[in-house]
Enzyme design. Structure first.
Site, PDB file in Angstrom:
ATOM      1  N   ARG A  97      -3.931  -4.742  -4.801  1.00  0.00           N
ATOM      2  CA  ARG A  97      -4.558  -5.283  -3.596  1.00  0.00           C
ATOM      3  C   ARG A  97      -6.085  -5.267  -3.666  1.00  0.00           C
ATOM      4  NH1 ARG A  97      -0.842  -2.101   0.470  1.00  0.00           N
ATOM      5  NH2 ARG A  97      -0.808  -0.779  -1.372  1.00  0.00           N
ATOM      6  N   LYS A 194      -4.023 -14.007   9.297  1.00  0.00           N
ATOM      7  CA  LYS A 194      -4.295 -12.566   9.433  1.00  0.00           C
ATOM      8  C   LYS A 194      -5.792 -12.321   9.237  1.00  0.00           C
ATOM      9  CE  LYS A 194      -3.152  -9.271   6.162  1.00  0.00           C
ATOM     10  NZ  LYS A 194      -2.169  -8.458   5.423  1.00  0.00           N
ATOM     11  N   SER A 226       3.631  -1.166   3.152  1.00  0.00           N
ATOM     12  CA  SER A 226       2.949   0.116   2.986  1.00  0.00           C
ATOM     13  C   SER A 226       3.127   0.930   4.270  1.00  0.00           C
ATOM     14  CB  SER A 226       1.483  -0.126   2.645  1.00  0.00           C
ATOM     15  OG  SER A 226       0.808   1.089   2.532  1.00  0.00           O
TER      16      SER A 226
HETATM   17  C1  R5P Z   1      -1.475  -7.394   2.143  1.00  0.00           C
HETATM   18  O1  R5P Z   1      -2.205  -8.352   1.935  1.00  0.00           O
HETATM   19  C2  R5P Z   1      -0.096  -7.261   1.602  1.00  0.00           C
HETATM   20  O2  R5P Z   1       0.398  -8.495   1.155  1.00  0.00           O
HETATM   21  C3  R5P Z   1       0.843  -6.656   2.619  1.00  0.00           C
HETATM   22  O3  R5P Z   1       0.960  -7.520   3.721  1.00  0.00           O
HETATM   23  C4  R5P Z   1       0.313  -5.329   3.075  1.00  0.00           C
HETATM   24  O4  R5P Z   1       0.088  -4.497   1.981  1.00  0.00           O
HETATM   25  C5  R5P Z   1       1.286  -4.650   4.032  1.00  0.00           C
HETATM   26  O5  R5P Z   1       0.714  -3.449   4.405  1.00  0.00           O
HETATM   27  P1  R5P Z   1       1.209  -2.641   5.675  1.00  0.00           P
HETATM   28  O6  R5P Z   1       2.687  -2.425   5.495  1.00  0.00           O
HETATM   29  O7  R5P Z   1       0.409  -1.372   5.635  1.00  0.00           O
HETATM   30  O8  R5P Z   1       0.894  -3.470   6.871  1.00  0.00           O
END
Ligand code: R5P
Length: 302
Positions: A97, A194, A226
């Site tokens: 990321r 987003k 995450s």
């Molecule tokens: C971010 O750009 C990734 O593609 C996921 O959307 C992100 O890592 C999700 O993270 P979390 O579960 O903490 O919202």
């Protein structure tokens, strides 16, 4: 060829299955942590290792830094016995990321990591669903990025009414995943906007004004779960608009902190994952085995 399984890959049960499918022997790497936190590794039965092609298997979670360290130290141990070039299966490639500089002074973490791997002899990497295609450009060797849309589609066909299904990408980065999945299922897809505050980490979503979800199965597709915040907030929103069911599909389920509670409370009824990190036993979760995907790509390269 021989398969060399590192400790991170053990809970995935992938090493022996892969060795069996490829008709090759599996060797293992022993690892421990010294009292001060340093990592130690040793290739067991190293004397039986021939100069065959080595296919290392290691996933990078949990925790990322120890798993990466085990991988680096193993590459050096292989050099000691004259094996200077290897291939690697890394089901979950961590640090993807940070694939660009968001704020001045930052590194491109995944580029740094891939450079070290190459310098220590990694020439091919097989992995599942890296965060962005940009990452492929950073590796001087060959990086095979396997997108598991067909695997997800096969499972979803048994779960949802396809004519009432809408695929949702939680951000622009997930658009290609949503497009491929909707193509495999012959369904519609939408992309949500987003906005992330790079300093506080705060996230804001903007959903299409004409999002029509009443009575539909909504399938949210992402690469990594995450903290669960992204999925939970979209799930709550589409439920409030009358979605009949919300299912999530993601390649890598990390589930940090209380992510599972958050996701359960958001109204998601099922989360389908690829077994790229050690599976968690929870009624919400279901894991699909990626071994065959790796075997297919490896065999096509032999
Ligand atoms: C971010 O750009 C990734 O593609 C996921 O959307 C992100 O890592 C999700 O993270 P979390 O579960 O903490 O919202």
């Amino acid at each position: 060829m021989i398969v060399l399984s590192l400790p991170g890959s053990e809970p995935l049960g992938i090493g022996n299955k892969l060795a069996e499918e490829l008709g090759v022997r599996e060797f293992k790497v022993y690892s421990k942590t010294f009292p001060d936190g340093e990592t130690y590794v040793r290739i067991t039965d190293v004397e039986k290792l021939s100069r065959d092609e080595v296919l290392i298997i290691q996933t990078f979670y949990p925790d990322q830094n120890t798993r990466i360290m085990e991988f680096l130290l193993t590459l050096d141990a292989l050099r000691e016995v004259g094996i200077n070039e290897v291939k690697a299966i890394i089901p979950y490639l961590a640090y993807t990321r940070q694939d660009k500089i968001f704020l001045k002074g930052e590194p491109i973490s995944i580029r740094a990591i891939l450079n070290i791997f190459y310098d220590l002899g990694v020439r091919e990497i097989y992995t599942i669903d890296v965060h962005s295609p940009k990452i492929l450009e950073y590796f001087k060797g060959r990086l095979h990025n396997i997108i598991p849309s067909e695997l997800f589609a096969k499972r979803l066909r048994d779960m949802v009414e396809l004519d009432k299904t809408l695929i949702v990408a939680p951000d622009e980065g997930a658009k290609e995943r949503a497009r491929l999945l909707s193509k495999a299922l012959d369904t519609e897809y939408v992309v949500i906007k987003k906005y992330r505050d790079r300093v506080t980490g705060e996230i804001r979503h903007e959903l299409p004004k004409d999002l029509y979800v009443r009575g539909r199965h909504v399938v949210i597709v992402d690469d990594i779960i995450s903290t669960g915040g992204t999925l939970a907030s979209i799930a709550r929103f589409v439920r409030s608009l009358g979605a009949k069911e919300v299912v999530a599909v993601a390649s890598h389920g990390l589930f940090v902190g209380n992510a599972l509670v958050k996701l359960r409370n958001s109204g998601i009824s099922r989360i389908i994952l690829i077994k790229t990190v050690p599976p968690i036993s929870n009624p919400l979760l279901e894991y699909l085995d990626p071994t065959k995907l790796f075997v297919e790509v490896i065999q096509s390269r032999r």
